[in-house]
Design an enzyme around this catalytic site. Structure first.
Site, PDB file in Angstrom:
ATOM      1  N   GLU A  13      10.224   5.972  -4.639  1.00 18.02           N
ATOM      2  CA  GLU A  13       9.487   4.752  -4.141  1.00 18.02           C
ATOM      3  C   GLU A  13       8.279   5.464  -3.453  1.00 18.02           C
ATOM      4  O   GLU A  13       8.214   6.074  -2.871  1.00 18.02           O
ATOM      5  CB  GLU A  13      10.186   4.133  -3.322  1.00 18.02           C
ATOM      6  CG  GLU A  13       9.750   2.799  -2.693  1.00 18.02           C
ATOM      7  CD  GLU A  13      10.771   2.350  -1.513  1.00 18.02           C
ATOM      8  OE1 GLU A  13      10.604   1.224  -1.738  1.00 18.02           O
ATOM      9  OE2 GLU A  13      12.174   2.541  -1.166  1.00 18.02           O
ATOM     10  N   CYS A  49      14.216   0.084  -4.436  1.00 18.19           N
ATOM     11  CA  CYS A  49      15.181   0.083  -3.440  1.00 18.19           C
ATOM     12  C   CYS A  49      16.146  -0.486  -3.024  1.00 18.19           C
ATOM     13  O   CYS A  49      17.293   0.007  -4.062  1.00 18.19           O
ATOM     14  CB  CYS A  49      14.694  -0.041  -1.769  1.00 18.19           C
ATOM     15  SG  CYS A  49      15.080   1.046  -0.388  1.00 18.19           S
ATOM     16  N   LYS A  94       7.789  -5.283  -6.308  1.00 16.14           N
ATOM     17  CA  LYS A  94       9.191  -5.477  -5.645  1.00 16.14           C
ATOM     18  C   LYS A  94       9.323  -7.363  -5.667  1.00 16.14           C
ATOM     19  O   LYS A  94       8.490  -7.740  -4.790  1.00 16.14           O
ATOM     20  CB  LYS A  94       9.778  -4.608  -4.422  1.00 16.14           C
ATOM     21  CG  LYS A  94      10.720  -4.817  -3.931  1.00 16.14           C
ATOM     22  CD  LYS A  94      10.807  -3.703  -2.689  1.00 16.14           C
ATOM     23  CE  LYS A  94      12.599  -3.907  -2.134  1.00 16.14           C
ATOM     24  NZ  LYS A  94      12.251  -2.354  -1.127  1.00 16.14           N
TER      25      LYS A  94
END
Length: 534
Positions: free
Chosen positions: A291, A408, A355
Site C-alpha cells: 500500500e 489495508c 479503496k
C-alpha cells in the site's frame, strides 16, 4: 470448589465487580494473535456469566433498570477486552507526535470505551432473555452475535478482533468459517466459551457441557475432514502456473513522511523487484508492491513510470499501492484516492482500483467542516483527505487474470467483498502496518485477511510494507511468507481457488439462521422457567 468460586464471583459488587469484568475481558485478548491461547476464553466468559448472575437490581423497577447493572458489567468486560487488544493503535499517533500525541488517550482509552458499548448491548440483550442454567448461555451467545454483527457496520463499522477469531487460531480450526461465516462463528464461539459456567449447575451441567463438546468435536472434525481431502500444502505451493513476487521493503513510517527519502524508497522497491529469482526458478509474471509504496503521484512523474517499465521483464506486470490524483473540475481541489495500479513492462498504467472503505480519522475526517473548524485533521493528511470509491470491482492483471483488491483494513469486513467485473482468481491485500511497529496489530490484521481466503475460497496475496506478507491458500494455510520487519521478496506460485462451501461465501442466511436458533432456544428456556418479559 467450583461452586464456591462461582458464588464468590456472583457476590462481587461495586468496584470489585467492575475490576473483575475488566480483567476477564483483558484476559480474553490472549486468545488473539500473536498469542493464540484460546483456552483463556474458557475462563473469561464463565467469569462474565457469574458476574451477570450477580448483577441484579430491584425487581420493582422496569425491564431496563433490572438489566442495567448487567449491561454495566458488559461494558467493563468490553473495555478490558478492547484496551488490552487495541492499545497498539496509539503507536500511529506517535509517528507525528508533535501534531497527534494529544490524541493518544482517545486512541488507547476513548476508542475502547466506545467499542465497549457494543458488549454492554450484548449483555443487555442477554440479560433480558436470562434464565437459570443452560438458557443463559444461549442468551449470552445470541447477545454477542447481535453485538458483533452491529459492530461490523455501525458508524462505518470496526469488527476488529471479533470474538470468533479466538476460535480459529490455526487452519484446522478455520474451516468452519467457510460454512457459517464470521458473524455466526462469533455467537457459536461464545456458546462454547461460556459453557464452563455450567460446572456449578448440577441440573444442566451434563447437557450443556455435552453440547459444547459436540460443537468442538464438529469444529475440529470438519476441519480435519476438509484438510484431509484438500491438496497438500506442497501441492498448493506448486500452484496453477502463475508465479508471483511480493516485495516487502520494510520502510519506516517516519521515512515515508520525509520528502528527502522519496528517491531512496522508490529505488529500494526497484532493487527488490530486479532481484534475480533463485537458481532454476522462472521469473515471476506478477510483482506486487504494498500500500502507498510509490512516493510519487505517478501521473505527474513519467520518469518514475519509465523506470518501473525498465525494471520489469517482458510480459511482467506490477501491482502497486499508490496515491491516485484526480483533477477537480474548474478551480476545484484535486481528489486523492488510496489505490492500486496495474503497470505493464512499458511503464503504462493499464488498470486502477480505489479503496472503498476508508479509515475514519485516519484517511478522512467525518463531519469534516465542523471538525476542521475545531482544528482537527486526519492522520494521513491529504488536501481534503482521501476520497472513497463508490463500488468495488476486480483489478485486471492481464487479459486472462483478475484479482479481488482489498486495501489495508478492508480485509476485516467479510460482508463487504461483493464486487463487479471479471471473476477474481485471488484476493489481493496490500497494506502498510509500519504505523504500528512490532506490536500485536500486524499479526491481528494478517489473521483477519487469512480468514477472508477461507470464506471466499480464494488464495490470498498479501503485500505488507513491513509484514506480514504471505501467499495463503484457500484453506488458510501459508504456502510462503516473510516475518515482521524482514526485508526481501517472496517468489511463489499462486494456489488455485476452490468453490465456496455453499457455492457463494457464507452470508446473511447462515448468520441469521444461527442467531434465530439461539434466540428461539433462549426464549424457550426463559418461558419454561417462568420468566416474565415485561
Amino acid at each position: 470448589m467450583i461452586g464456591r468460586l462461582s458464588s464468590r464471583i456472583i457476590l462481587l459488587s461495586g468496584w470489585r465487580r467492575a475490576l473483575a469484568a475488566f480483567l476477564a475481558g483483558a484476559l480474553a485478548t490472549l486468545a488473539l494473535p500473536p498469542y493464540d491461547f484460546f483456552a483463556v476464553c474458557l475462563i473469561s466468559f464463565p467469569v462474565l456469566v457469574c458476574l451477570i448472575d450477580g448483577a441484579v437490581d430491584s425487581a420493582d423497577g422496569g425491564w431496563l433498570r433490572r438489566a442495567l447493572p448487567a449491561a454495566i458489567v458488559g461494558w467493563w468486560f468490553g473495555f478490558g477486552y478492547f484496551v488490552a487488544g487495541l492499545w497498539w493503535i496509539g503507536g500511529a499517533l506517535l509517528i507525528d507526535a508533535q501534531n497527534f500525541a494529544w490524541a493518544l488517550p482517545l486512541a488507547i482509552l476513548g476508542l475502547p470505551a466506545f467499542l465497549a458499548f457494543f458488549y454492554a448491548l450484548a449483555v443487555l440483550i442477554a440479560r433480558l432473555l436470562w434464565s437459570d442454567g443452560l438458557g443463559r448461555i444461549f442468551a449470552l451467545a445470541f447477545g454477542f452475535g447481535i453485538a458483533e454483527w452491529l459492530r461490523s457496520f455501525v458508524l462505518t463499522g470496526f469488527p476488529w478482533n471479533a470474538i470468533g477469531y479466538a476460535a480459529m487460531p490455526v487452519p484446522l480450526l478455520m474451516q468452519s468459517d467457510a460454512v457459517v461465516g464470521l458473524y455466526a462463528m462469533n455467537a457459536l464461539a461464545v456458546l462454547v466459551f461460556a459453557s464452563p459456567a455450567l460446572l456449578a449447575d448440577r441440573r444442566h451441567r451434563r447437557a450443556g457441557l455435552s453440547l459444547a463438546l459436540a460443537l468442538v468435536v464438529a469444529h475440529v472434525g470438519f476441519g480435519f475432514y476438509r484438510l484431509h481431502n484438500a491438496p497438500t500444502v506442497a501441492e498448493e505451493a506448486a500452484g496453477n502456473g502463475v508465479r508471483v513476487r511480493i516485495v516487502q521493503p520494510s520502510i519506516a513510517q517516519t521515512a515515508k513522511w520525509d520528502n528527502a527519502s522519496r528517491r531512496a524508497i522508490f529505488d529500494k522497491h526497484i532493487a527488490l523487484t530486479e532481484t534475480p529469482p533463485q537458481p532454476g526458478e522462472p521469473k515471476p509474471a506478477i510483482v506486487v508492491w504494498p500500500e502507498t509504496s510509490i512516493p510519487y503521484i505517478l501521473t505527474e512523474t513519467p520518469e518514475a513510470l519509465a523506470r518501473i517499465g525498465e525494471a520489469l521483464s517482458e510480459g511482467q506486470v506490477l501491482l502497486a499501492g499508490v496515491v491516485r490524483e484526480e483533477q477537480g473540475a474548474g478551480d476545484a481541489e484535486p481528489l486523492y484516492y488510496n489505490s492500486i495500479y496495474t503497470i505493464n513492462d512499458r511503464g503504462e498504467i493499464t488498470d486502477a482500483v480505489d479503496k472503498v472503505h476508508l479509515v475514519p480519522f485516519g484517511e478522512y475526517l467525518p463531519l469534516e467542516k465542523w471538525l476542521r473548524g475545531l482544528g482537527l485533521q486526519e492522520v494521513v493528511e491529504m488536501p481534503g483527505g482521501f476520497t472513497r470509491a463508490t463500488s468495488r470491482r476486480s483489478l485486471r492483471v492481464n487479459n486472462a487474470l483478475a484479482f479481488l483488491p482489498l486495501i489495508c483494513y478492508e480485509a476485516i469486513f467479510p460482508s463487504e467483498l461483493a464486487y463487479s467485473g471479471p471473476r477474481a482468481a485471488a484476493i489481493l491485500n496490500v497494506t502498510n502496518d509500519a504505523w504500528y511497529g512490532d506490536t500485536p496489530g500486524p499479526y491481528q490484521h494478517f489473521r483477519q485477511a487469512q480468514l477472508r481466503a477461507v470464506e471466499q475460497g480464494l488464495p490470498l496475496i498479501r503485500a505488507a510494507n513491513n509484514g506480514l506478507s504471505a501467499i495463503v491458500d484457500p484453506y488458510g494455510r501459508i504456502t510462503d511468507g516473510l516475518s515482521l520487519n524482514a526485508v526481501g521478496v517472496i517468489d511463489a506460485s499462486l494456489p488455485s481457488g476452490v468453490d465456496p462451501f455453499w457455492g457463494t461465501p457464507p452470508g446473511p442466511m447462515q448468520t441469521w439462521g444461527i442467531l434465530t436458533l439461539l434466540l428461539a432456544i433462549s426464549c424457550g428456556f426463559a418461558v419454561f422457567s417462568g420468566r416474565r418479559f415485561d
